[in-house]
Design an enzyme around this catalytic site. Structure first.
Site, PDB file in Angstrom:
ATOM      1  N   ASN A  34       0.863  -1.188   0.000  1.00  0.00           N
ATOM      2  CA  ASN A  34       0.000   0.000   0.000  1.00  0.00           C
ATOM      3  C   ASN A  34       0.896   1.233   0.000  1.00  0.00           C
ATOM      4  O   ASN A  34       2.105   1.124   0.164  1.00  0.00           O
ATOM      5  CB  ASN A  34      -0.972  -0.028   1.180  1.00  0.00           C
ATOM      6  CG  ASN A  34      -0.254  -0.117   2.505  1.00  0.00           C
ATOM      7  OD1 ASN A  34       0.569   0.746   2.829  1.00  0.00           O
ATOM      8  ND2 ASN A  34      -0.519  -1.167   3.264  1.00  0.00           N
ATOM      9  N   ASP A  44       1.541  -8.621   1.458  1.00  0.00           N
ATOM     10  CA  ASP A  44       2.447  -7.629   2.038  1.00  0.00           C
ATOM     11  C   ASP A  44       2.940  -8.098   3.420  1.00  0.00           C
ATOM     12  O   ASP A  44       4.148  -8.137   3.697  1.00  0.00           O
ATOM     13  CB  ASP A  44       1.668  -6.301   2.142  1.00  0.00           C
ATOM     14  CG  ASP A  44       2.539  -5.085   2.368  1.00  0.00           C
ATOM     15  OD1 ASP A  44       3.771  -5.231   2.415  1.00  0.00           O
ATOM     16  OD2 ASP A  44       1.972  -3.980   2.488  1.00  0.00           O
ATOM     17  N   THR A 132      -6.376  -7.940  -5.956  1.00  0.00           N
ATOM     18  CA  THR A 132      -7.582  -8.792  -5.861  1.00  0.00           C
ATOM     19  C   THR A 132      -7.864  -9.296  -4.448  1.00  0.00           C
ATOM     20  O   THR A 132      -8.781 -10.094  -4.254  1.00  0.00           O
ATOM     21  CB  THR A 132      -7.512 -10.003  -6.821  1.00  0.00           C
ATOM     22  OG1 THR A 132      -6.399 -10.835  -6.450  1.00  0.00           O
ATOM     23  CG2 THR A 132      -7.358  -9.551  -8.257  1.00  0.00           C
ATOM     24  N   VAL A 134      -7.461  -7.416  -0.463  1.00  0.00           N
ATOM     25  CA  VAL A 134      -8.078  -6.322   0.292  1.00  0.00           C
ATOM     26  C   VAL A 134      -8.598  -5.221  -0.641  1.00  0.00           C
ATOM     27  O   VAL A 134      -9.608  -4.576  -0.347  1.00  0.00           O
ATOM     28  CB  VAL A 134      -7.044  -5.733   1.283  1.00  0.00           C
ATOM     29  CG1 VAL A 134      -7.583  -4.507   1.999  1.00  0.00           C
ATOM     30  CG2 VAL A 134      -6.626  -6.791   2.294  1.00  0.00           C
TER      31      VAL A 134
HETATM   32  P1  ADP Z   1      -4.214  -6.058  -2.478  1.00  0.00           P
HETATM   33  O1  ADP Z   1      -4.236  -5.097  -1.307  1.00  0.00           O
HETATM   34  O2  ADP Z   1      -3.382  -5.524  -3.642  1.00  0.00           O
HETATM   35  O3  ADP Z   1      -5.570  -6.513  -2.859  1.00  0.00           O
HETATM   36  P2  ADP Z   1      -3.680  -8.568  -1.023  1.00  0.00           P
HETATM   37  O4  ADP Z   1      -2.383  -8.994  -0.429  1.00  0.00           O
HETATM   38  O5  ADP Z   1      -4.809  -8.291  -0.098  1.00  0.00           O
HETATM   39  O6  ADP Z   1      -3.320  -7.292  -1.957  1.00  0.00           O
HETATM   40  O7  ADP Z   1      -4.159  -9.657  -2.066  1.00  0.00           O
HETATM   41  C1  ADP Z   1      -3.575  -9.855  -3.334  1.00  0.00           C
HETATM   42  C2  ADP Z   1      -3.530 -11.336  -3.637  1.00  0.00           C
HETATM   43  O8  ADP Z   1      -2.419 -11.919  -2.964  1.00  0.00           O
HETATM   44  C3  ADP Z   1      -4.756 -12.124  -3.189  1.00  0.00           C
HETATM   45  O9  ADP Z   1      -5.102 -13.044  -4.237  1.00  0.00           O
HETATM   46  C4  ADP Z   1      -4.234 -12.890  -1.970  1.00  0.00           C
HETATM   47  O10 ADP Z   1      -4.918 -14.122  -1.802  1.00  0.00           O
HETATM   48  C5  ADP Z   1      -2.820 -13.146  -2.404  1.00  0.00           C
HETATM   49  N1  ADP Z   1      -1.861 -13.563  -1.364  1.00  0.00           N
HETATM   50  C6  ADP Z   1      -1.927 -13.451  -0.017  1.00  0.00           C
HETATM   51  N2  ADP Z   1      -0.833 -14.003   0.551  1.00  0.00           N
HETATM   52  C7  ADP Z   1      -0.057 -14.475  -0.460  1.00  0.00           C
HETATM   53  C8  ADP Z   1       1.187 -15.174  -0.542  1.00  0.00           C
HETATM   54  N3  ADP Z   1       1.888 -15.484   0.548  1.00  0.00           N
HETATM   55  N4  ADP Z   1       1.671 -15.516  -1.780  1.00  0.00           N
HETATM   56  C9  ADP Z   1       0.982 -15.194  -2.914  1.00  0.00           C
HETATM   57  N5  ADP Z   1      -0.190 -14.530  -2.898  1.00  0.00           N
HETATM   58  C10 ADP Z   1      -0.709 -14.181  -1.697  1.00  0.00           C
END
Ligand code: ADP
Length: 188
Positions: A34, A44, A132, A134
Site C-alpha cells: 500500500n 504484504d 484482488t 483487500v
Molecule cells: P491487495 O491489497 O493488492 O488486494 P492482497 O495482499 O490483499 O493485496 O491480495 C492480493 C492477492 O495476494 C490475493 O489473491 C491474496 O490471496 C494473495 N496472497 C496473499 N498471501 C499471499 C502469498 N503469501 N503468496 C501469494 N499470494 C498471496
C-alpha cells in the site's frame, strides 16, 4: 474453456503457479503493497514476516526520500531473508467500480515492475495477483489486465527477463488466471 499454465513470448517463459510467493526463488518477487510502504495484511504482511526487518528499513528510507508511493508506481528493495534477492513493491488500485481508472493503474503497476526488473537486469520475476485481495478488484478482470499487460511488455519491450511467474495463492485465483491465459494464448 481450457486452462493454460505456461506460454512462451519471444524468448521469455510466462508461467502460472499456485502457492506462496514468499517461497519463490526468482531473483525478485513483487509485493502488492500500500502507499505507506509500511507493511499490511495479505501478501504484504507475508513478505515482511518472511523477509525480516531489512525490507521495512529500506522502505522507510524510500518513503523519507519520495514520500508515499502512488498507485501504479513501483520501487525496489532487498529481499532480506527471502529466497528472492529483491522485492519490487508496487501499489495496485483500490476497486471502486471500474470507472475510476482502475484498469490503467493496474496495468501501470505491472509495467513499472517489469521495467524496474529490466533496469536491474534481472532474469526472473514473480508476481502475486495485485489488487484482488483487500483492494477488491474482481479477479477475472484483474487477470485479464495483468496477463495482457505482461504479455504486451514481454512482446514489445527489450528486457533481461527470461522467466516471469504469477504465484497465485488460492485455487480460484489460479483458475481465473489459467482460463485467461488460455484466451490470451489463443489470440497470440
Ligand atoms: P491487495 O491489497 O493488492 O488486494 P492482497 O495482499 O490483499 O493485496 O491480495 C492480493 C492477492 O495476494 C490475493 O489473491 C491474496 O490471496 C494473495 N496472497 C496473499 N498471501 C499471499 C502469498 N503469501 N503468496 C501469494 N499470494 C498471496
Amino acid at each position: 474453456m481450457g486452462e493454460v499454465a505456461e506460454i512462451i513470448i519471444g524468448k521469455v517463459n510466462l508461467g502460472l503457479l499456485e502457492g506462496d510467493i514468499t517461497r519463490q526463488a526468482t531473483e525478485a518477487i513483487v509485493n502488492a503493497a500500500n502507499s505507506s510502504l509500511m507493511g499490511g495484511g495479505g501478501v504484504d504482511g507475508a513478505i515482511h514476516r518472511a523477509g525480516g526487518p531489512a525490507i521495512l528499513e529500506e522502505c522507510r528510507q524510500i518513503v523519507s526520500r519520495i514520500g508515499r508511493l502512488d498507485a501504479g508506481k513501483a520501487v525496489i528493495t532487498t529481499g532480506g531473508n527471502l529466497p528472492a534477492k529483491h522485492v519490487i513493491h508496487t501499489v495496485g488500485p483500490v476497486w471502486r467500480g471500474g470507472g475510476r481508472g482502475e484498469a490503467e493503474l493496474l496495468a501501470s503497476a505491472y509495467r513499472e515492475c517489469l521495467q524496474l526488473a529490466s533496469d536491474y537486469k534481472l532474469k526472473s520475476l514473480s508476481f502475486p495477483s495485485i489488487s484482488t485481495g483487500v483492494y477488491s478488484y474482481p479477479v477475472a478482470e484483474a487477470a485479464k489486465v495483468a496477463l495482457s499487460t505482461v504479455i504486451a511488455f514481454l512482446r514489445d519491450v527489450p528486457t533481461s527477463l527470461k522467466e516471469v511467474f504469477f504465484v497465485l495463492y488460492d485455487s480460484g485465483t489460479y483458475r481465473a488466471y489459467s482460463a485467461m491465459l488460455a484466451e490470451s494464448a489463443g489470440q497470440m
